[in-house]
Design an enzyme around this catalytic site. Sequence first.
Site, PDB file in Angstrom:
ATOM      1  N   GLY A   7       0.824  -1.202   0.000  1.00  0.00           N
ATOM      2  CA  GLY A   7       0.000   0.000   0.000  1.00  0.00           C
ATOM      3  C   GLY A   7       0.852   1.243   0.000  1.00  0.00           C
ATOM      4  N   PRO A   8       0.258   2.368  -0.369  1.00  0.00           N
ATOM      5  CA  PRO A   8       1.007   3.622  -0.400  1.00  0.00           C
ATOM      6  C   PRO A   8       1.515   3.996   0.995  1.00  0.00           C
ATOM      7  CG  PRO A   8      -1.328   4.015  -0.807  1.00  0.00           C
ATOM      8  CD  PRO A   8      -1.140   2.552  -0.797  1.00  0.00           C
ATOM      9  N   PRO A   9       2.518   4.857   1.075  1.00  0.00           N
ATOM     10  CA  PRO A   9       3.094   5.227   2.361  1.00  0.00           C
ATOM     11  C   PRO A   9       2.061   5.865   3.289  1.00  0.00           C
ATOM     12  CG  PRO A   9       4.347   6.194   0.548  1.00  0.00           C
ATOM     13  CD  PRO A   9       3.172   5.532  -0.053  1.00  0.00           C
ATOM     14  N   GLY A  10       2.183   5.577   4.554  1.00  0.00           N
ATOM     15  CA  GLY A  10       1.353   6.253   5.544  1.00  0.00           C
ATOM     16  C   GLY A  10      -0.055   5.716   5.688  1.00  0.00           C
ATOM     17  N   GLY A  13      -0.806   2.810   7.044  1.00  0.00           N
ATOM     18  CA  GLY A  13      -0.953   1.954   8.210  1.00  0.00           C
ATOM     19  C   GLY A  13      -0.383   0.549   8.109  1.00  0.00           C
ATOM     20  N   LYS A  14       0.594   0.328   7.265  1.00  0.00           N
ATOM     21  CA  LYS A  14       1.150  -1.018   7.143  1.00  0.00           C
ATOM     22  C   LYS A  14       1.898  -1.411   8.411  1.00  0.00           C
ATOM     23  CE  LYS A  14       3.430   0.109   3.414  1.00  0.00           C
ATOM     24  NZ  LYS A  14       2.941   1.479   3.246  1.00  0.00           N
ATOM     25  N   GLU A  46      -7.326  34.246  -9.125  1.00  0.00           N
ATOM     26  CA  GLU A  46      -8.064  33.264  -8.319  1.00  0.00           C
ATOM     27  C   GLU A  46      -9.571  33.355  -8.575  1.00  0.00           C
ATOM     28  OE1 GLU A  46      -6.604  30.864  -6.892  1.00  0.00           O
ATOM     29  OE2 GLU A  46      -4.595  31.705  -7.066  1.00  0.00           O
ATOM     30  N   ASP A  58      -0.179  26.149 -12.816  1.00  0.00           N
ATOM     31  CA  ASP A  58      -1.457  25.750 -13.431  1.00  0.00           C
ATOM     32  C   ASP A  58      -1.196  25.145 -14.802  1.00  0.00           C
ATOM     33  OD1 ASP A  58      -2.760  26.876 -11.307  1.00  0.00           O
ATOM     34  OD2 ASP A  58      -3.197  28.759 -12.328  1.00  0.00           O
TER      35      ASP A  58
HETATM   36  P1  ADP Z   1       3.079   2.860   6.595  1.00  0.00           P
HETATM   37  O1  ADP Z   1       3.869   1.870   7.335  1.00  0.00           O
HETATM   38  O2  ADP Z   1       2.000   2.276   5.744  1.00  0.00           O
HETATM   39  O3  ADP Z   1       3.903   3.846   5.813  1.00  0.00           O
HETATM   40  P2  ADP Z   1       2.344   3.637   9.231  1.00  0.00           P
HETATM   41  O4  ADP Z   1       1.728   2.385   9.706  1.00  0.00           O
HETATM   42  O5  ADP Z   1       3.720   3.922   9.698  1.00  0.00           O
HETATM   43  O6  ADP Z   1       2.291   3.748   7.656  1.00  0.00           O
HETATM   44  O7  ADP Z   1       1.367   4.833   9.612  1.00  0.00           O
HETATM   45  C1  ADP Z   1       1.835   6.013  10.175  1.00  0.00           C
HETATM   46  C2  ADP Z   1       0.844   6.523  11.193  1.00  0.00           C
HETATM   47  O8  ADP Z   1      -0.354   6.947  10.564  1.00  0.00           O
HETATM   48  C3  ADP Z   1       0.410   5.461  12.171  1.00  0.00           C
HETATM   49  O9  ADP Z   1       1.252   5.452  13.271  1.00  0.00           O
HETATM   50  C4  ADP Z   1      -0.999   5.864  12.548  1.00  0.00           C
HETATM   51  O10 ADP Z   1      -0.976   6.770  13.598  1.00  0.00           O
HETATM   52  C5  ADP Z   1      -1.487   6.585  11.322  1.00  0.00           C
HETATM   53  N1  ADP Z   1      -2.329   5.701  10.518  1.00  0.00           N
HETATM   54  C6  ADP Z   1      -2.061   5.274   9.266  1.00  0.00           C
HETATM   55  N2  ADP Z   1      -3.044   4.502   8.796  1.00  0.00           N
HETATM   56  C7  ADP Z   1      -3.964   4.403   9.767  1.00  0.00           C
HETATM   57  C8  ADP Z   1      -5.229   3.724   9.869  1.00  0.00           C
HETATM   58  N3  ADP Z   1      -5.715   2.988   8.884  1.00  0.00           N
HETATM   59  N4  ADP Z   1      -5.916   3.848  11.031  1.00  0.00           N
HETATM   60  C9  ADP Z   1      -5.424   4.602  12.032  1.00  0.00           C
HETATM   61  N5  ADP Z   1      -4.258   5.252  11.991  1.00  0.00           N
HETATM   62  C10 ADP Z   1      -3.520   5.176  10.876  1.00  0.00           C
HETATM   63 ZN    ZN Z   2      -3.808  29.516 -10.703  1.00  0.00          ZN
END
Ligand code: ADP
Ligand code: ZN
Length: 602
Positions: free
Chosen positions: A202-205, A207-208, A425, A500
């Site tokens: 999955g994309p970064p951030g 929740g992996k 704008e 733009d």
């Molecule tokens: P990844 O490993 O996919 O890059 P992380 O698991 O490190 O992402 O997520 C970073 C932070 O974002 C987590 O510590 C959490 O606080 C928040 N987060 C990300 N996805 C979720 C989710 N599905 N539910 C709740 N919190 C999430």
């Molecule tokens: Zn513009």
Amino acid sequence: MSSRWIRNGLIYLIITVIVAALFYNVYSASTSLSPVPITTVAQDIRDGRVSKILVSGEELRITRTSGAEVISRKEPGADLTQVLTNLGVTQEMLNGITIEIQSPSEWGSWLAIFSSFLPLLLIGGLLLFMMRQAQSGNSQAMAFGKSRARVFSSDQPTVTFEDVAGVEEAKQELSEIVEFLQEPDKFSALGARIPKGVLMVGPPGCGKTLMGRAVAGEAEVPFFSISGSEFVEMFVGVGASRVRDLFEQAKQNCPCIVFVDEIDAVGRHRGAGLGGSHDEREQTLNQILVEMDGFDTDTNVIVMAATNRPDILDPALLRPGRFDRRVVLDLPDRLGRQAILEIHAKGKPLADETDLGVIAKQTPGFSGADIESLLNEAAILAARRDKKAIEMEDLQEAVERVIAGPERKSRLISDEEKEIIAHHEAGHALVMASLPGCDPVHKVSIVARGMALGYTMPIPEDDRYLKQRSKFEDELAGLLAGRAAEELVFEDVTTGASSDLERATLLARKMVTEYGMSEKLGPLTFGHKQELVFLGKEIGEQRNYSEDVARTIDEEVRRLITEAHETALRILRENKDKLLDLAKKLIEVESLEGPELEAMFA
Ligand code: ADP
Ligand code: ZN
Ligand code: MG
């Protein structure tokens, strides 16, 4: 005995030896003040002036008949009588003299040995001390072969599925793993082969990493986690030994979970390295594969791995028996975002009027991590404004911060520039509001934020996975409307529209080459993007079409842009008074949103 004890003992021993050796040296120096030559001693004996000789090793202590004492030395190992005889002393002359032989004391000879080894001992001790120091400190200089896997034991309060939201399918799949970890017998009784590896993609951030820990938390088993990049070290072969170590630890603690985060750092296609096939990464990857194959069927170790680049993983990792389960964690949809907002809002006091549903609606494309940082920003803003609770206003501002960066109120903008920005704008906003394919405008502002001088913020009605061509065409018109407004009002253009234009061109090109939305070229894709693992993104685009087609693509892109530009100009011409009104209002109040803005469009 702990190593601390050994260390302290060693230090004391060294100190004792040093003190004793110094003492011994001083002592023997004081007793051997003025050794007289042995020939003088022989002369004295011949003259009958000696009453007693005390022999201690090579040292002679001679007492004269007068009572005085002198000290002398003989050759080590030589017999005293023999030496004296050689010097002309006869047996008769010795008869009146007491010769006492004292074996040199144990203590003294030991000290002598120590004192001669003293420098060596000192250096050795110092070295030992430094090594211990290096190990016990943060420095890992001496422990590079050990895996850095951390143990999160199950008695720690860990994350559970409750803390992860918006990824229901993934949770369902992973709860199977949890069940297996809790009751392995149930599965093995039916002859089911237990999955060894689960790959989270999955994309970064999104929740992996969080999910990996949540599985361990749910199953209440130990969790060994290591990041792929930690395997790759300065020393060759360390990665592989780390893997061995990690799995050794895991097997001793089963059932448990081994979590390899960012596995793409080691799990790339083998042979893809520029440095030839024998690179460190490859050895590490091989070792992971060997370890996974080496599990007995009754070893309850589950290997979980996470990556945001499944496309570059070595196929060997993905074959059955290894990471054969894939769990996709995607960006959350609106309901998912709301749930994540609620999770992270826990422990943060929210004012009564706040509506997280509205925020969820305004944040399409936000990942879980973005949402977490949004709430954090909101809390910081509220605290800086000396509030007791987070209000809607703080949340709104935080959304804009996360999207576009903080406001830059300090930037000085001349009145003339302000005019231009306001009209630019207003142009965006008007065109977007009048085209059905554009998302409704939520806010227009001429306060500089991040890199942008002003911005128009559209909010999608809902998450969208498919887009029609007509929608893209409207979007293009909306993007070009800023420039069109400048032309219309000032009959001149500025650099303000460059980003733009860039976005519009990119979008138009994608419509032609990727989405097959050009009638002239038909439903084909052009260009074959091959992401070379080590050369970065899109450097390796391959052209699989002729010069002729290339020209047509350019023509089509140009046509789309020109048409969109004309649409924008037409709309603005027809509504010129509205455009001027809106711009005037913007200069006055700097930003407009909600009902006020809608009233302007009416
Ligand atoms: P990844 O490993 O996919 O890059 P992380 O698991 O490190 O992402 O997520 C970073 C932070 O974002 C987590 O510590 C959490 O606080 C928040 N987060 C990300 N996805 C979720 C989710 N599905 N539910 C709740 N919190 C999430
Ligand atoms: Zn513009
Ligand atoms: Mg991660």
